[in-house]
Design a protein around this motif. Sequence first.
Motif, PDB file in Angstrom:
ATOM      1  N   ALA A 111       0.847  -1.189   0.000  1.00 15.76           N
ATOM      2  CA  ALA A 111       0.000   0.000   0.000  1.00 15.76           C
ATOM      3  C   ALA A 111       0.887   1.245   0.000  1.00 15.76           C
ATOM      4  CB  ALA A 111      -0.920  -0.009   1.210  1.00 15.76           C
ATOM      5  N   PRO A 112       0.729   2.128  -1.003  1.00 16.51           N
ATOM      6  CA  PRO A 112       1.604   3.310  -1.054  1.00 16.51           C
ATOM      7  C   PRO A 112       1.277   4.280   0.079  1.00 16.51           C
ATOM      8  CG  PRO A 112      -0.115   3.420  -2.734  1.00 16.51           C
ATOM      9  CD  PRO A 112      -0.222   2.065  -2.111  1.00 16.51           C
ATOM     10  N   GLY A 113       2.322   4.785   0.683  1.00 18.94           N
ATOM     11  CA  GLY A 113       2.151   5.822   1.676  1.00 18.94           C
ATOM     12  C   GLY A 113       1.507   5.389   2.973  1.00 18.94           C
ATOM     13  N   LEU A 114       1.522   4.089   3.257  1.00 20.50           N
ATOM     14  CA  LEU A 114       0.930   3.611   4.507  1.00 20.50           C
ATOM     15  C   LEU A 114       2.049   3.440   5.527  1.00 20.50           C
ATOM     16  CD1 LEU A 114      -1.882   2.772   5.599  1.00 20.50           C
ATOM     17  CD2 LEU A 114      -1.225   0.416   5.160  1.00 20.50           C
ATOM     18  N   PRO A 115       2.153   4.334   6.499  1.00 15.90           N
ATOM     19  CA  PRO A 115       3.280   4.288   7.446  1.00 15.90           C
ATOM     20  C   PRO A 115       3.054   3.261   8.545  1.00 15.90           C
ATOM     21  CG  PRO A 115       1.906   6.199   7.901  1.00 15.90           C
ATOM     22  CD  PRO A 115       1.283   5.494   6.725  1.00 15.90           C
ATOM     23  N   LEU A 116       3.682   2.094   8.394  1.00 16.08           N
ATOM     24  CA  LEU A 116       3.603   1.033   9.386  1.00 16.08           C
ATOM     25  C   LEU A 116       4.950   0.872  10.061  1.00 16.08           C
ATOM     26  CD1 LEU A 116       1.559  -1.723   7.505  1.00 16.08           C
ATOM     27  CD2 LEU A 116       0.803  -0.363   9.448  1.00 16.08           C
ATOM     28  N   ALA A 117       4.915   0.680  11.371  1.00 14.86           N
ATOM     29  CA  ALA A 117       6.143   0.498  12.143  1.00 14.86           C
ATOM     30  C   ALA A 117       6.033  -0.778  12.949  1.00 14.86           C
ATOM     31  CB  ALA A 117       6.370   1.685  13.067  1.00 14.86           C
ATOM     32  N   ALA A 118       7.064  -1.597  12.889  1.00 15.81           N
ATOM     33  CA  ALA A 118       7.105  -2.812  13.703  1.00 15.81           C
ATOM     34  C   ALA A 118       7.226  -2.422  15.178  1.00 15.81           C
ATOM     35  CB  ALA A 118       8.276  -3.696  13.283  1.00 15.81           C
ATOM     36  N   ILE A 119       6.378  -2.999  16.022  1.00 23.43           N
ATOM     37  CA  ILE A 119       6.404  -2.689  17.453  1.00 23.43           C
ATOM     38  C   ILE A 119       7.498  -3.476  18.150  1.00 23.43           C
ATOM     39  CG2 ILE A 119       5.067  -2.787  19.592  1.00 23.43           C
ATOM     40  CD1 ILE A 119       2.556  -2.364  17.881  1.00 23.43           C
ATOM     41  N   GLY A 120       7.729  -4.714  17.692  1.00 25.52           N
ATOM     42  CA  GLY A 120       8.794  -5.522  18.267  1.00 25.52           C
ATOM     43  C   GLY A 120       8.600  -5.755  19.752  1.00 25.52           C
ATOM     44  N   GLU A 123       0.291   7.959  12.292  1.00 26.14           N
ATOM     45  CA  GLU A 123      -0.197   9.154  11.608  1.00 26.14           C
ATOM     46  C   GLU A 123       0.144  10.366  12.469  1.00 26.14           C
ATOM     47  OE1 GLU A 123      -4.167  10.008   9.152  1.00 26.14           O
ATOM     48  OE2 GLU A 123      -4.526  10.037  11.325  1.00 26.14           O
ATOM     49  N   GLY A 124       0.870  11.304  11.883  1.00 29.17           N
ATOM     50  CA  GLY A 124       1.237  12.500  12.625  1.00 29.17           C
ATOM     51  C   GLY A 124       2.063  12.207  13.860  1.00 29.17           C
ATOM     52  N   GLY A 125       2.885  11.150  13.787  1.00 28.71           N
ATOM     53  CA  GLY A 125       3.719  10.783  14.916  1.00 28.71           C
ATOM     54  C   GLY A 125       3.000  10.037  16.016  1.00 28.71           C
ATOM     55  N   ARG A 126       1.758   9.656  15.786  1.00 30.30           N
ATOM     56  CA  ARG A 126       0.956   8.968  16.810  1.00 30.30           C
ATOM     57  C   ARG A 126       0.477   7.629  16.256  1.00 30.30           C
ATOM     58  NH1 ARG A 126      -2.087  10.015  21.393  1.00 30.30           N
ATOM     59  NH2 ARG A 126      -4.167   9.080  21.509  1.00 30.30           N
ATOM     60  N   ASP A 127       0.530   6.598  17.087  1.00 29.52           N
ATOM     61  CA  ASP A 127       0.030   5.280  16.685  1.00 29.52           C
ATOM     62  C   ASP A 127      -1.499   5.301  16.685  1.00 29.52           C
ATOM     63  OD1 ASP A 127       2.642   4.437  16.595  1.00 29.52           O
ATOM     64  OD2 ASP A 127       2.571   3.362  18.506  1.00 29.52           O
ATOM     65  N   VAL A 128      -2.105   4.999  15.525  1.00 30.96           N
ATOM     66  CA  VAL A 128      -3.567   5.082  15.411  1.00 30.96           C
ATOM     67  C   VAL A 128      -4.200   3.774  14.950  1.00 30.96           C
ATOM     68  CG1 VAL A 128      -3.507   7.571  14.982  1.00 30.96           C
ATOM     69  CG2 VAL A 128      -3.490   5.975  13.030  1.00 30.96           C
ATOM     70  N   GLY A 129      -3.398   2.763  14.654  1.00 35.48           N
ATOM     71  CA  GLY A 129      -3.951   1.491  14.198  1.00 35.48           C
ATOM     72  C   GLY A 129      -3.048   0.346  14.587  1.00 35.48           C
ATOM     73  N   LEU A 130      -3.659  -0.829  14.779  1.00 37.36           N
ATOM     74  CA  LEU A 130      -2.918  -2.026  15.162  1.00 37.36           C
ATOM     75  C   LEU A 130      -3.220  -3.147  14.184  1.00 37.36           C
ATOM     76  CD1 LEU A 130      -1.184  -3.681  17.171  1.00 37.36           C
ATOM     77  CD2 LEU A 130      -3.288  -4.139  18.464  1.00 37.36           C
ATOM     78  N   LEU A 131      -2.167  -3.791  13.703  1.00 39.55           N
ATOM     79  CA  LEU A 131      -2.255  -4.967  12.848  1.00 39.55           C
ATOM     80  C   LEU A 131      -1.340  -6.026  13.444  1.00 39.55           C
ATOM     81  CD1 LEU A 131      -2.740  -6.680  10.299  1.00 39.55           C
ATOM     82  CD2 LEU A 131      -1.032  -5.275   9.126  1.00 39.55           C
ATOM     83  N   GLU A 132      -1.929  -7.168  13.811  1.00 41.05           N
ATOM     84  CA  GLU A 132      -1.140  -8.260  14.384  1.00 41.05           C
ATOM     85  C   GLU A 132      -1.453  -9.555  13.646  1.00 41.05           C
ATOM     86  OE1 GLU A 132      -0.445 -10.602  18.636  1.00 41.05           O
ATOM     87  OE2 GLU A 132      -1.281  -8.556  18.650  1.00 41.05           O
TER      88      GLU A 132
END
Length: 207
Positions: free
Chosen positions: A43-52, A98-107
Motif C-alpha cells: 500500500a503506497p504511503g501507509l506508514p507502518l512500524a514494527a512494534i517488536g 499518523e502524525g507521529g501517533r500510533d492510530v492502528g494495530l495490525l497483528e
Amino acid sequence: MTDGPRDAPRLCLDGITPVPPTHVAAVVTYLERREPPARPAAAPGLPLAAIGPDLARYRALYARVGAPWLWFGRARLDDAALGAVLGDPDVAALALVEGGRDVGLLELDWRRPGEAELVYFGLAPGAIGRGLGRRLMDEALRRAFARPIGRLWVHTCTLDHPGAVAFYERSGFRAYARVVEVTPDPRRGGALPRDAAPHAPLLDAGP
C-alpha cells in the motif's frame, strides 16, 4: 477470545442462558479467506512500524484501539507472556502511524503451519471512517499471504464495531462458525478501565 470453534465444547443450546453480572457474553463469528490478493503490491504511503519487543508501546496502542470494544486478551497477559508472543519470529505486530501517533494495530500470527491468524486489527476512534481501515486490510492480506499459507482467519464478536463482520466479508472473508463466549468482565479487577465499552454496561457496582 478462543482461537477457534475446534476448541469449543460441542453443546447444542436453545433458549435463554443467564449470564452472571460479573461476566460478559458475546456471539463470536469466525471468518476465513483462502485466496491471496490479486494484486499483492504494498500500500503506497501507509506508514507502518514494527512494534517488536516494545511492550509499553504495544499496550498503549492495544488500549487505544481496543478498549472501546472491550478487547481484553492481551490486557490479561503479564509482561513475560506478552513478550514471549511479540518476540516470536512468526508473530508480527505493527502500528499504523499518523502524525507521529500510533492510530492502528495490525497483528498477524503464522505459528500454526499452513495458516495465519489476523489476531488483532483495528483503528483508534479518531482514525475510523477515513479509509485507513481498507488500506490497512489490503496490507494485512499482502503480508499474510506473502508466506505459503492456505488460509487467513479472524474472529470478531458482538462487542466489536457493529460493521466488523460486513467489513471482513467485503475483504474476501467467509464466515464459517459461530460460538457464544462467556468470560469474567475485564473491567473488574483492573484489566480495563471501568468506563471502557459503554455499549456493554457493567451490571452492578461491585469490584
